[in-house]
Each structure stands twice: as C-alpha cells, then as structure tokens.
Design a protein around this motif. Structure first.
Motif, PDB file in Angstrom:
ATOM      1  N   PRO A 286      -7.923 -60.210  36.315  1.00 36.99           N
ATOM      2  CA  PRO A 286      -7.081 -61.324  36.728  1.00 36.99           C
ATOM      3  C   PRO A 286      -5.817 -61.416  35.883  1.00 36.99           C
ATOM      4  CG  PRO A 286      -8.766 -62.140  35.270  1.00 36.99           C
ATOM      5  CD  PRO A 286      -9.001 -60.654  35.413  1.00 36.99           C
ATOM      6  N   ALA A 287      -5.023 -62.427  36.166  1.00 34.75           N
ATOM      7  CA  ALA A 287      -3.836 -62.693  35.350  1.00 34.75           C
ATOM      8  C   ALA A 287      -4.212 -62.873  33.888  1.00 34.75           C
ATOM      9  CB  ALA A 287      -3.120 -63.952  35.864  1.00 34.75           C
ATOM     10  N   ASP A 288      -3.340 -62.391  33.012  1.00 35.13           N
ATOM     11  CA  ASP A 288      -3.435 -62.543  31.560  1.00 35.13           C
ATOM     12  C   ASP A 288      -4.655 -61.854  30.958  1.00 35.13           C
ATOM     13  OD1 ASP A 288      -1.866 -63.493  29.429  1.00 35.13           O
ATOM     14  OD2 ASP A 288      -3.239 -65.160  29.062  1.00 35.13           O
ATOM     15  N   ALA A 289      -5.130 -60.802  31.615  1.00 32.71           N
ATOM     16  CA  ALA A 289      -6.289 -60.078  31.077  1.00 32.71           C
ATOM     17  C   ALA A 289      -5.987 -59.411  29.746  1.00 32.71           C
ATOM     18  CB  ALA A 289      -6.760 -59.037  32.087  1.00 32.71           C
ATOM     19  N   PHE A 290      -4.724 -59.066  29.484  1.00 27.32           N
ATOM     20  CA  PHE A 290      -4.384 -58.459  28.196  1.00 27.32           C
ATOM     21  C   PHE A 290      -4.647 -59.426  27.041  1.00 27.32           C
ATOM     22  CE2 PHE A 290      -1.185 -54.810  29.193  1.00 27.32           C
ATOM     23  CZ  PHE A 290      -2.089 -54.270  30.097  1.00 27.32           C
TER      24      PHE A 290
END
Length: 315
Positions: A286-290
C-alpha cells in the motif's frame, strides 16, 4: 521530421476480435478494445497518460509520505512528485521509455531499468509480459535487484475500466455494481497516507458481495483479500442489472503477489472524466510501505519477485 507521440512507440496486440495497445512511455496499456468496444478508459495517441492511466508503477505504487523514508540508518529524500499532498507518488518509471519487444501477434514484453539515483540508491530491472487471449489480457510483472545491496521494492498498475452497459456503451460510475473481495480497508490522513485500518463488514465499504456504487466516493485501498480456489482475487464491475440487463462485466484478477487493491471512482477528476470510469489498481504494497513496511518486499542482490494480474471482459 515526423512527430513522436507523447506516449512514444506504440505496439498493438491482436487476438480474435480484441486489441491492446502497449506504449513505450510507462510501459503500460493505452487502449484495450473487444469487438471495437473500449474496455479501458485510456487516452488518445496525441495525449499524455493523464491521472496515471494504464501506467506501471515501480519501484513503489501509490504514495510515500513527504517522499522521505529511512533506510540503512539514513533518511533518504525522493523528489516530491505530487505537490498537492507533498508526497512522492507512483514510483520512478511512469514517464520513462520502456523497451518494447514483440514476442507474438498477441504477446509482448516491456522492460525498464531503474538506475540508482538520489533518494533511491538502487538499480532494479522491471519487466512486464503481456499476453492477449481468449480469457482477456494477462500481465506478468517481475522486479530483479541488480544492486550490490538489499533494496526495498513494490509494484502496481493503474488501469481505468469502463463499466459495460447495454450495447457496449459505458455506464457512469453511479450505475455500476461492484464486487471487491476484501475484508479490510485502510484509513488515511489528509495527505492520503494510511494511518489505520478497519473491517469493512456491514459498512458502506463492504463490497464483498456485489452491490451498487451509487454516490459513494472511493479512493480507497482494500486489504486482507479473499481469494477463489485458484488463488486469484477478483474485482468485478457490472451494470446494476448485470448481464440480464443487456450489459456485461469486466473482471480485474490478481494472484497472491498483489495483496492490496486501490479503487478510485474518479471523483477528483474534472469535466467529463469525473466518475466516468473506475480505476482498479493491483498493488503489492500500500501507500507509504517504505515507511510502514506493510507488504514491502526487500530484495537481496540478484533476487527477483513478481506476479500476474489481468483484465477479463465478458459481454
């Protein structure tokens, strides 16, 4: 001198009455038709891929908050490519030239190397294999780490689908019936970064059984996917009356590499693009997985991972 289309070289795949056009810029499908009827809400030859239409998303899908993340004890800063939210969005390959290679009349590959750069000091090869057949379009995407160190990786795709109505004319989103095989949805802040999750059961975002979209606005990431016996999760778009009403269905399927589905009903678009089609976006994370680590793949040097998704029209 002949002008170059904004999406670069065009490669058309043909099978029976179906055709798919894969483009050089972004490596994704620009157009998909069955017996002349559009399946994708794509874009014309003389236009850019607006709103991510058809683009392949690598080495991450969706957003990274502020374009910043921690890796190897350091804070890395990516270019902010979505000024409205201050985020980095949809990776580093969507406006680059992918290498297209025809492998048959109905098959091709698109490949691209993301080279080490500020904010992402890793080198990775990405490859998409396209096959058009009796069951529709299948896309197999693979990432391979060519760096000397481990690298964080995610992938996604961004097709917009028309809802097929009677006679092939697309229906507006309001008249669509949608099935999303997911038990949870992610909750986001004002910058569209996930902050929590909730069960969908019994609420307005519960599409585990087919039901009308109506006026509901979706720019929502769904998780905890239910899969059929073959291991595939299937999102189904249809007219409210289904096939009995003279329309049809479009299925977006994905294998177990794709653990998240972003659904976008195009509410933030303007003019006749608003609520004209539904983006169904398979995502490995998903978004912001980093930053969160959710669904994030960490590839060791030489390691690969990938998976398949596809679009299956039925009229």
């Amino acid at each position: 001198m002949e002008a170059i289309p904004p999406s670069g070289r065009q490669l058309e795949l043909v099978h029976a009455g179906s055709s798919v056009t894969v483009v050089e810029v972004g490596g994704g499908p620009r157009d998909y038709r069955v017996d002349g009827v559009p399946v994708l809400d794509g874009y014309p030859l003389d236009a850019m891929a607006s709103h991510g239409r058809g683009q392949l998303l690598a080495p991450w899908p969706n957003r990274i908050a502020g374009g910043r993340y921690r890796w190897g004890g350091a804070t890395l800063q990516l270019p902010v490519s979505e000024p409205a939210t201050g985020n980095a969005i949809h990776g580093l390959a969507r406006w680059s030239a992918w290498d297209l290679e025809r492998t048959g009349s109905a098959s091709a590959t698109a490949s691209f190397t993301v080279h080490a750069q500020t904010g992402y000091p890793f080198t990775l090869d990405f490859r998409a294999e396209y096959a058009l057949g009796d069951e529709g379009l299948a896309v197999t995407m693979t990432a391979t780490n060519r760096s000397a160190s481990a690298a964080p990786v995610g992938m996604g795709a961004h097709p917009y689908l028309f809802v097929p109505g009677p006679g092939g004319a697309p229906l507006p989103v309001d008249d669509a019936t949608l099935t999303i095989p997911a038990n949870r949805r992610l909750l986001v802040n004002e910058a569209l970064i996930p902050i929590d999750a909730e069960e969908v059961a019994g609420g307005p975002f519960d599409f585990r059984a087919a039901r009308p979209v109506g006026r509901l606005a979706l720019d929502t990431c769904f998780a905890d996917l239910r899969r059929d016996a073959d291991g595939l999760a299937r999102v189904v778009l249809a007219g409210e009356s289904g096939e009995a009403g003279g329309g049809g269905t479009v299925i977006v399927w994905m294998d177990q590499a794709w653990e998240y589905i972003q659904i976008f009903t195009s509410d933030s678009l303007r003019g006749d693009e608003r609520r004209r089609s539904i983006a169904v976006e398979p995502q490995t994370c998903p978004a912001d997985a980093f930053n969160s680590g959710q669904g994030l793949r960490i590839l060791e040097p030489g390691e690969s991972f990938g998976g398949s998704w596809g679009i299956q029209p039925a009229r």
